[in-house]
Design a protein around this motif. Structure first.
Motif, short mmCIF file in Angstrom:
data_model
loop_
_atom_site.label_atom_id
_atom_site.label_comp_id
_atom_site.label_asym_id
_atom_site.label_seq_id
_atom_site.Cartn_x
_atom_site.Cartn_y
_atom_site.Cartn_z
N TYR A 331 0.84 -1.19 0.00
CA TYR A 331 0.00 0.00 0.00
C TYR A 331 0.88 1.24 0.00
CZ TYR A 331 -3.89 3.02 0.73
OH TYR A 331 -4.85 3.98 0.54
N VAL A 332 0.60 2.18 -0.90
CA VAL A 332 1.39 3.41 -0.94
C VAL A 332 0.44 4.60 -0.97
CG1 VAL A 332 3.46 2.61 -2.06
CG2 VAL A 332 1.48 3.13 -3.43
N GLU A 333 0.94 5.72 -0.51
CA GLU A 333 0.14 6.93 -0.62
C GLU A 333 1.00 8.00 -1.26
OE1 GLU A 333 -2.03 8.15 2.90
OE2 GLU A 333 -1.88 6.10 3.65
N TYR A 334 0.68 8.31 -2.50
CA TYR A 334 1.39 9.40 -3.17
C TYR A 334 0.51 10.64 -3.08
CZ TYR A 334 3.70 5.43 -5.39
OH TYR A 334 4.37 4.26 -5.64
N HIS A 335 1.15 11.80 -2.95
CA HIS A 335 0.35 13.02 -2.83
C HIS A 335 0.52 13.94 -4.02
CE1 HIS A 335 -0.67 11.72 1.09
NE2 HIS A 335 0.60 11.67 1.45
N THR A 336 1.38 13.52 -4.96
CA THR A 336 1.66 14.46 -6.04
C THR A 336 0.84 14.11 -7.27
OG1 THR A 336 3.45 12.99 -6.61
CG2 THR A 336 4.01 14.97 -5.37
N SER A 410 7.59 -3.70 -2.57
CA SER A 410 7.06 -2.75 -1.59
C SER A 410 8.01 -1.56 -1.44
CB SER A 410 6.88 -3.47 -0.27
OG SER A 410 6.29 -2.63 0.65
N GLU A 411 9.31 -1.85 -1.37
CA GLU A 411 10.27 -0.75 -1.20
C GLU A 411 10.37 0.10 -2.47
OE1 GLU A 411 15.00 -0.12 -0.44
OE2 GLU A 411 13.95 -1.66 0.71
N LEU A 412 10.28 -0.55 -3.64
CA LEU A 412 10.38 0.20 -4.89
C LEU A 412 9.17 1.12 -5.09
CD1 LEU A 412 11.68 -2.67 -7.15
CD2 LEU A 412 12.99 -0.67 -6.46
N PHE A 413 8.01 0.66 -4.62
CA PHE A 413 6.80 1.48 -4.75
C PHE A 413 6.82 2.66 -3.78
CE2 PHE A 413 3.49 -1.75 -6.54
CZ PHE A 413 4.24 -1.85 -7.69
N ASN A 414 7.59 2.53 -2.71
CA ASN A 414 7.48 3.50 -1.63
C ASN A 414 7.97 4.88 -2.02
OD1 ASN A 414 6.34 3.50 0.84
ND2 ASN A 414 7.71 1.91 1.62
N ASP A 415 7.29 5.86 -1.48
CA ASP A 415 7.71 7.23 -1.69
C ASP A 415 8.72 7.57 -0.60
OD1 ASP A 415 7.70 9.54 -2.98
OD2 ASP A 415 5.85 10.34 -2.14
N CYS A 416 9.72 8.38 -0.92
CA CYS A 416 10.71 8.71 0.10
C CYS A 416 10.14 9.76 1.05
CB CYS A 416 11.99 9.23 -0.54
SG CYS A 416 12.92 7.88 -1.24
N GLY A 417 9.68 9.33 2.21
CA GLY A 417 9.20 10.27 3.21
C GLY A 417 10.37 10.76 4.05
N ALA A 418 10.09 11.55 5.08
CA ALA A 418 11.15 12.09 5.92
C ALA A 418 11.79 10.99 6.76
CB ALA A 418 10.58 13.18 6.81
N LEU A 419 11.07 9.86 6.94
CA LEU A 419 11.54 8.87 7.91
C LEU A 419 12.07 7.60 7.25
CD1 LEU A 419 8.41 9.31 10.14
CD2 LEU A 419 10.69 10.18 10.64
N MET A 433 16.53 25.32 2.99
CA MET A 433 15.29 25.40 2.23
C MET A 433 14.11 25.39 3.19
SD MET A 433 15.02 23.01 -1.04
CE MET A 433 15.87 23.45 -2.51
N SER A 434 13.30 26.41 3.14
CA SER A 434 12.13 26.38 4.01
C SER A 434 11.02 25.67 3.25
CB SER A 434 11.69 27.80 4.35
OG SER A 434 11.38 28.47 3.15
N ARG A 435 10.36 24.71 3.91
CA ARG A 435 9.31 23.95 3.21
C ARG A 435 8.39 23.32 4.23
NH1 ARG A 435 13.82 20.43 3.24
NH2 ARG A 435 13.27 18.55 4.40
N PRO A 436 7.16 23.01 3.84
CA PRO A 436 6.30 22.23 4.75
C PRO A 436 6.89 20.84 4.95
CG PRO A 436 5.29 22.46 2.58
CD PRO A 436 6.46 23.38 2.59
N GLU A 437 6.66 20.27 6.12
CA GLU A 437 7.34 19.02 6.49
C GLU A 437 7.04 17.85 5.54
OE1 GLU A 437 9.75 17.35 8.29
OE2 GLU A 437 10.25 19.46 8.31
N ASP A 438 5.73 17.65 5.17
CA ASP A 438 5.41 16.41 4.46
C ASP A 438 5.80 16.47 2.99
OD1 ASP A 438 3.56 18.30 3.84
OD2 ASP A 438 1.96 16.85 3.46
N THR A 523 7.58 11.63 -8.81
CA THR A 523 7.53 10.58 -7.78
C THR A 523 8.11 9.30 -8.37
OG1 THR A 523 5.41 11.56 -7.21
CG2 THR A 523 5.98 9.48 -6.14
N PRO A 524 9.34 8.91 -8.00
CA PRO A 524 9.93 7.71 -8.60
C PRO A 524 9.10 6.45 -8.33
CG PRO A 524 11.59 8.97 -7.44
CD PRO A 524 10.28 9.60 -7.11
N GLY A 525 8.43 6.41 -7.17
CA GLY A 525 7.62 5.23 -6.83
C GLY A 525 6.50 4.99 -7.82
#
Length: 770
Positions: A331-336, A410-419, A433-438, A523-525
């Motif tokens: 399961y992945v969640e892309y936001h772009t 699963s790892e290839l689909f994953n989006d690179c989050g902050a964690l 760079m100032s940016r929103p966290e997510d 989004t590479p994922g």
């Protein structure tokens, strides 16, 4: 198996008329056992099954008006279909959950063991730990690699060698166990099972293919085969497992156990439940059953499949094997959002998928044919062990091939989050760079990403080559996961390349519209997801169900258009090299009698295909009232036809009906045991009244009950494309050819297949004849 002896409602009647006098005992109340059943490796007659079910239904409806109890019985009969669906859903969901949990644990067992509780997998072990930090959430003192456990060292070269050795040893042990179990207990449990299920659903009978032993052994060996780290998945075999569950529950209800046509409807729904639990995609499962496996799919089956898939998914979700409250691992969640310009790389991935599909089908079929025709086929255990050894030795050094394929995807689909702790997310951060966290902007790739790209490229070559040799060995092996892995690796590589181009050249005209510096635009994922769909489509030639499975699998609803573009492209490219997908190719390789849904375009007529040909002896027929029991028995002994036409007389050759060989044997055997006065020179008659015979003759035998009075006939000038259509749409087993009412010949399903093979310049003898 599917052949529980079934007694159908055909009663044997005989008459004790002596020269027209005597009492008429037309209906003996004993049904004949086994009349209307089929031999192994024979084709069922859909029309006959359908009319038998209609008769049964009519009887029940008429009886239900007689008493309350009969009414209740008719309700139970109507509900039995839903009960079977419920049971299939519950059992296949449970089995899938157990398989998932067992695979998780056994895959990790190759690398190490959990000290706090050895039945925990790596992930479960570290959940319960107090020492785990979020950054290193996969490292905890309770989980120890084998070398650390035995020698106390963790990082030395000796520890690496020991871990390597034990990894290969465990893999060999698992696969040896799997292939031995398959060899000894259930030879039908090997492979993916989808080609055979397609053939069975088209109305062919393979006894024992869906039996209890096959179910048990396939479930166990599937866990072993996937855990051994071979390049195979559990998704295809889960369809076979679910169909075995369906067959198991069919045997509980006479409505399904005695009617092969009804049983096929249940199996179609079971196939849907299988895909539903394999991918956590209930709607995708129903569409897969409709598009890929089922031959005959009435509307009622559609929503029964829907129900079975729902129950199965619900059961799997209650077991929660992945511990993330989701039905799937990926399961992945892309936001772009995606941009129009990205369609170019998506379509290129589609082309890659089509090419890989073609390469895989050709390579795999060539290798499987080689296995069938050379000495190689005599050593299945050795073959599995050699392939496992090579796979494990090559897989261990590369972190992407060492772990299970579904984790890799699963790892290839994953989006690179902050964690994310993965190497693929080792980008160089720009602190000012100032940016929103997510929303993490595009950044330059760090050394970890370049390292990962090299490893992925090697993993891609390794997967492409090894899968060709793995699929079709004598262990349960699915194709979905390895082909998705090939696509996901290729997609992720392309995705990172596009991302870095966009970062370094955001002033280029194509990136200018959608890539502001410091914004997240690629989004590479997503590319990995599109690549996976393209490769899976290239191998199996699915389109609609593939896209639905992919977005149910990943939850990426807004990416339907990229997925569709890639799926369509990959199908076009693959179809340019050859029309058949991997399952059709395997059906043809094994010579199962399967009439595919392609157009028949040749200008031949029924008379070119029917038997007997010009120089052959005439057709074996029975006459309506002048054949003796002995003649019939000789005919049965000397020929191996599935049935015989019945004509008025040898001179007129006007057709009356058709009688099945098996029914004939059973009826005569029964009459000789139970009926007095039936001897070898008794006359067999198919008319309503006994023929006028001299008084000295022995008592005649009436067999009108087993005569099919409405056999399908065509004239000798019917074009073959119409005949092929009739066979395909009505599911016939044979068709008689007449000219102005006179019987000329017969066309069976195998004759049609043989003729089609000749027209395509293939070897017609490759079709497996009974």
């Amino acid at each position: 198996g599917s052949g529980s002896s079934s007694s159908s409602n055909i009663t044997l009647c005989h008459s004790e008329e002596m020269n027209g006098a005597g009492n008429l005992m037309d209906f003996l109340d004993e049904p004949l056992p086994d009349v209307g059943t089929y031999e192994d490796f024979h084709t069922i007659d859909w029309l006959r099954e359908k009319s038998r079910d209609t008769d049964r239904h009519r009887k029940i409806t008429n009886r239900s008006k007689e008493s309350i109890w009969e009414f209740v019985k008719s309700l139970l009969d109507a509900w039995s279909g839903w009960v079977v669906m419920l049971l299939i859903g519950l059992l296949s969901g449970t089995l899938a959950g157990v398989i998932d949990l067992a695979v998780d644990w056994m895959t990790d067992l190759k690398e190490g063991v959990c000290l706090s509780a050895f039945w925990y997998s790596h992930e479960q072990c570290c959940w319960t730990s107090n020492e785990t930090t979020f950054a290193d959430r996969d490292k905890c003192p309770q989980w120890q690699k084998w070398a650390e456990l035995m020698t106390g060292h963790t990082e030395s070269a000796g520890a690496y060698v020991l871990n390597y050795f034990l990894y290969v040893l465990w893999a060999l042990f698992f696969s040896f166990l799997a292939v031995s179990l398959v060899r000894v207990f259930a030879p039908y449990a090997c492979g993916s099972g989808i080609p055979e299920i397609k053939t069975i659903l088209s109305g062919f009978i393979i006894r024992g293919y869906l039996g209890k032993w096959t179910l048990l052994i396939k479930t166990v060996t599937l866990v072993l085969a996937v855990s051994s780290g071979l390049s195979l998945g559990k998704e295809g075999p889960l369809v076979h497992v679910a169909c075995c569950c369906g067959n198991l529950f069919c045997s509980l209800f006479s409505k399904y156990s005695k009617n092969e046509g009804k049983r096929r409807e249940v199996l179609s729904a079971a196939a849907a439940a299988g895909v539903s639990v394999a991918f956590g995609a209930p709607i995708g499962g129903v569409l897969f059953s409709l598009e890929e496996v089922s031959y005959y799919f009435p509307l009622k089956t559609l929503w029964r499949s829907f129900f079975a898939a729902l129950v199965a998914a619900f059961t799997l979700r209650s077991i929660n094997p992945f511990g993330n409250n989701r039905l799937v691992l990926f399961y992945v969640e892309y936001h772009t959002p995606w941009y129009m310009a990205e369609l170019v790389p998506f379509i290129l991935l589609g082309v890659f998928g089509g090419l890989w599909g073609t390469l895989f089908i050709r390579g795999n079929i060539a290798w499987c044919r080689r296995r069938k025709t050379t000495q190689l086929g005599k050593y299945p255990v050795l073959e599995v062990i050699v392939v496992t050894g090579i796979t494990a030795i090559l897989a261990f050094p590369n972190p992407y091939t060492r772990r299970s394929t579904s984790e890799l995807i699963s790892e290839l689909f994953n989006d690179c989050g902050a964690l994310e702790s993965s190497q693929l997310c080792d980008y160089i951060n720009n602190p000012n760079m100032s940016r929103p966290e997510d929303d993490i902007p595009d950044r330059p790739a760090g050394p970890g990403v370049y390292m990962a790209l090299w490893q992925l490229a090697l993993a891609l070559i390794f997967k492409i080559v090894i899968t060709i040799f793995t699929f079709g060995m004598k262990i349960p092996s699915g194709l979905f996961i390895p082909s998705m892995a090939v696509g996901a690796i290729a997609g992720r590589i392309v995705g990172i390349a596009v991302e870095q181009m966009a970062y370094h050249h955001h002033d280029w005209i194509i990136f200018k519209n959608w890539c502001r510096p410091g914004a997240d635009c690629v989004t590479p994922g997503l590319y990995a997801m599109v690549g996976a769909a393209a490769c899976l489509g290239g191998v199996t030639r699915m389109t609609v169900s593939l896209v639905v499975i992919m977005f149910e699998l990943t939850g990426g609803l807004e990416y339907i258009v990229p997925l569709m573009a890639a799926a369509v492209t990959s199908k076009w490219v693959a179809d340019a090299f050859g029309k058949e997908g991997i399952y059709e190719a395997h059906i043809r390789l094994n010579g199962y009698p399967y009439l595919d849904q392609d157009e028949f375009t040749h200008r031949t007529l029924a008379t070119d295909v029917m038997r007997p040909r010009r120089n052959e002896p005439p057709l074996s027929v029975l006459t309506q009232d002048s054949t003796t029991v002995e003649d019939v028995e000789t005919l049965i002994k000397e020929t191996d036809y599935n049935g015989f036409p019945v004509v008025v007389s040898r001179e007129s050759e006007r057709l009356i009906g058709f009688v099945q060989r098996r029914d004939l044997i059973l009826a005569i055997k029964n009459a000789r045991q139970k009926q007095d006065g039936v001897v070898s020179n008794s006359v067999v008659y198919f008319t309503e009244d006994a023929p006028q015979l001299p008084a000295s003759n022995p008592q005649p035998l009436k067999l009108r009950r087993i005569l099919n009075l409405s056999p399908f006939t065509v004239t000798d000038h019917t074009p073959m494309e119409t005949v092929v259509d009739i066979f395909r749409k009505l599911g016939l087993r044979q068709c008689l050819v007449t000219r102005s009412g006179r019987l000329l010949g017969i066309i069976t399903k195998k004759d049609v297949l043989r003729h089609m093979a000749q027209m395509m310049n293939q070897d017609p003898e490759s079709i497996m004849f009974n």
